[in-house]
Design a protein around this motif. Structure first.
Motif, PDB file in Angstrom:
ATOM      1  N   GLY A  82       0.825  -1.209   0.000  1.00 35.80           N
ATOM      2  CA  GLY A  82       0.000   0.000   0.000  1.00 35.80           C
ATOM      3  C   GLY A  82       0.853   1.250   0.000  1.00 35.80           C
ATOM      4  N   PHE A 122       0.568   3.666  -3.235  1.00 33.34           N
ATOM      5  CA  PHE A 122      -0.098   4.942  -2.972  1.00 33.34           C
ATOM      6  C   PHE A 122       0.894   6.060  -2.680  1.00 33.34           C
ATOM      7  CE2 PHE A 122      -3.637   2.030  -2.297  1.00 33.34           C
ATOM      8  CZ  PHE A 122      -4.672   2.707  -2.936  1.00 33.34           C
ATOM      9  N   ILE A 139      -5.243  10.836  -1.656  1.00 30.73           N
ATOM     10  CA  ILE A 139      -5.135   9.571  -0.916  1.00 30.73           C
ATOM     11  C   ILE A 139      -6.143   9.539   0.220  1.00 30.73           C
ATOM     12  CG2 ILE A 139      -3.584   8.057   0.376  1.00 30.73           C
ATOM     13  CD1 ILE A 139      -2.882   8.468  -2.608  1.00 30.73           C
ATOM     14  N   ASP A 148      -8.306   6.021   1.361  1.00 31.49           N
ATOM     15  CA  ASP A 148      -7.731   5.034   2.286  1.00 31.49           C
ATOM     16  C   ASP A 148      -8.582   4.748   3.518  1.00 31.49           C
ATOM     17  OD1 ASP A 148      -7.261   7.481   3.476  1.00 31.49           O
ATOM     18  OD2 ASP A 148      -5.094   7.261   3.604  1.00 31.49           O
ATOM     19  N   TYR A 199     -10.117   1.212   4.844  1.00 33.50           N
ATOM     20  CA  TYR A 199      -9.829   0.702   6.182  1.00 33.50           C
ATOM     21  C   TYR A 199     -11.142   0.362   6.906  1.00 33.50           C
ATOM     22  CZ  TYR A 199      -7.378   0.426  10.726  1.00 33.50           C
ATOM     23  OH  TYR A 199      -6.857   0.000  11.934  1.00 33.50           O
ATOM     24  N   ALA A 204      -4.565  -0.010   3.420  1.00 37.41           N
ATOM     25  CA  ALA A 204      -5.074   1.315   3.803  1.00 37.41           C
ATOM     26  C   ALA A 204      -4.084   2.040   4.718  1.00 37.41           C
ATOM     27  CB  ALA A 204      -6.426   1.174   4.491  1.00 37.41           C
ATOM     28  N   ALA A 248      -1.087   3.223   2.736  1.00 36.33           N
ATOM     29  CA  ALA A 248      -1.417   4.408   1.948  1.00 36.33           C
ATOM     30  C   ALA A 248      -1.468   5.654   2.818  1.00 36.33           C
ATOM     31  CB  ALA A 248      -2.767   4.201   1.244  1.00 36.33           C
ATOM     32  N   ASP A 249      -1.968   5.499   4.034  1.00 35.38           N
ATOM     33  CA  ASP A 249      -2.305   6.670   4.834  1.00 35.38           C
ATOM     34  C   ASP A 249      -1.138   7.276   5.588  1.00 35.38           C
ATOM     35  OD1 ASP A 249      -4.950   8.099   5.990  1.00 35.38           O
ATOM     36  OD2 ASP A 249      -3.431   7.971   7.553  1.00 35.38           O
TER      37      ASP A 249
END
Length: 450
Positions: free
Chosen positions: A64, A68, A80, A84, A88, A121, A124-125
């Protein structure tokens, strides 16, 4: 402009909202560990299968971050954020209902899919959140604001541990409560983040004047005064050609911290329940002491001193404490002494909160230019979480052989980190002395006048 701004309530508000990603990262790691015994019992996991949730979540976070991270540099940090937390939330709630319907094999398959999506997620975050926070932080307060993300991470663990202590003997009720709670918090985060602006540095780079004016107004900054700047958009290959040594540093620091921390994050109850000197509930209490002890130095020391005396003194002190905490575990009689174990947990908790973890975060964002900051973190996160995932797969096996080997591995990692950072501080201080410098100075991405 943004670098010399006074710190404001808006800076703190945005950091707290963005920092929910750290809360949910901690939730994924600790939640996996806290609920492992329940899901393992329900689905009759073997010793190797006990390592699957850790492996899958960490691999999800790795890929991820890699995927991302690049998208965040191309389309923006808020792009993003639109994706994300929804991913999640949905995945966590679907994971919570594991075991209600299907056969064992299908439940394992679907559970691993949802673990993976939660990991994606998170990957990505969190790098995206750190990029955003660093890019609107004044240069004299960047360490202070980033330390809040570390504190949010520990708070996430403590909230889950409070739930675990209350529901410690309820099996799948605990499992479902934890993951539903995380899913709901993810949806709340998505709602709150709609009020955030885009990163001002990203807007400068892309020439997004309207967004830039909005963020400047909220931070009480006059963008019409002073020197106007533009930031170069760099190609992905420059990440490795020009910033390769910074990548190597970030990778090394993450590896030295990441494997010990991920091991405790996802396997703490599993590891210390295996020595049979305390109950499961007491194991959760020990974990709360370990994580809770990290908040105080983060709030009272790193928060105030990282931008004044610098990152390195705090990091070196922290590395020594962390190394000692694990070396206490290599003497088998100590594993039967509750007070020695508590000392070990406190040393690692206070140590990593004091410097190792917040400094690693800072050095992973400060050396990359705006157009590659998300990509750089994404790649480093990929390597760190991938390595931790592989280690996590074999952690139950290592524990079955002897906890002393966990002590040897983690203690050696922190000793190496101490040596390397000391050498850099002496011979290449620009790699580790980043306090009170703009991101353009620390990334060798000097702005050009328009």
């Amino acid at each position: 402009m943004y670098d010399d701004a006074a710190i404001s309530k808006t800076h703190f508000k945005w950091t707290l909202i963005a920092g929910i990603g750290d809360f949910l990262d901690a939730g994924m790691l600790a939640g996996t560990g806290i609920t492992l015994l329940a899901i393992g019992t329900l689905l009759h996991f073997t010793t190797i299968e006990d390592g699957l949730p850790a492996l899958i979540t960490l691999l999800g976070a790795a890929f991820g971050a890699l995927f991302f991270g690049r998208l965040g540099d191309k389309f923006g940090r808020k792009y993003i954020y639109q994706i994300d937390m929804i991913l999640y939330g949905v995945s966590a709630i679907l994971l919570a209902i594991t075991g209600i319907f299907l056969s064992r094999i299908f439940n394992i398959i679907w559970a691993m899919i949802f673990y993976a999506l939660v990991g994606i997620a998170v990957g990505a975050d969190v790098p995206t959140s750190w990029s955003l926070i660093s890019e609107y932080s004044p240069k004299n307060y960047r360490g202070r604001l980033m330390s809040i993300t570390t504190i949010m991470w520990y708070v996430g663990v403590l909230v889950e541990l409070a739930v675990a202590i209350l529901l410690y003997n309820t099996g799948m009720v605990l499992f479902r409560t934890i993951w539903i709670m995380l899913g709901v918090i993810a949806f709340i985060s998505w709602i709150l983040r709609r009020s955030l602006t885009e990163s001002p540095r990203f807007d400068i780079m892309k020439g997004n004047k309207n967004d830039l004016e909005r963020s400047a107004k909220m931070l009480h900054i006059n963008i019409n005064s002073g020197k106007k700047e533009k930031l170069r958009i760099r190609s992905y290959k420059e990440l490795f050609k020009k910033y390769g040594y910074f990548m190597l540093l970030a990778w090394f620091l993450y590896l030295m911290w990441g494997i010990p921390a991920s091991t405790y994050g996802e396997f703490f109850p599993y590891i210390f329940s295996s020595i049979h000197i305390v109950s499961i509930r007491d194991t959760y209490a020990f974990e709360a002491i370990y994580f809770g002890s990290a908040i105080v130095p983060g709030l009272l020391i790193f928060y105030y001193l990282s931008d004044k005396i610098g990152r390195v003194p705090l990091y070196l002190t922290s590395a020594v404490m962390s190394a000692l905490s694990f070396f206490l575990l290599i003497y088998p009689p100590f594993l039967k002494n509750v007070y020695v174990l508590l000392t070990s947990f406190l040393l690692f908790g206070i140590g990593q909160g004091l410097g190792v973890w917040p400094t690693t975060r800072l050095l992973s964002i400060e050396h990359f230019p705006t157009s590659l900051r998300n990509s750089g973190q994404g790649f480093v996160w990929f390597t760190m979480r991938f390595e931790a995932g592989i280690f996590g797969l074999f952690t139950p096996l290592i524990v079955s052989i002897g906890i002393v080997y966990i002590g040897w591995i983690a203690g050696t990692f922190f000793a190496l980190a101490f040596i390397v950072v000391t050498l850099l501080y002496i011979f290449k201080p620009e790699y580790v002395k980043t306090e009170r410098k703009s991101l353009e100075e620390t990334s060798i991405d000097a702005p050009e006048e328009l």
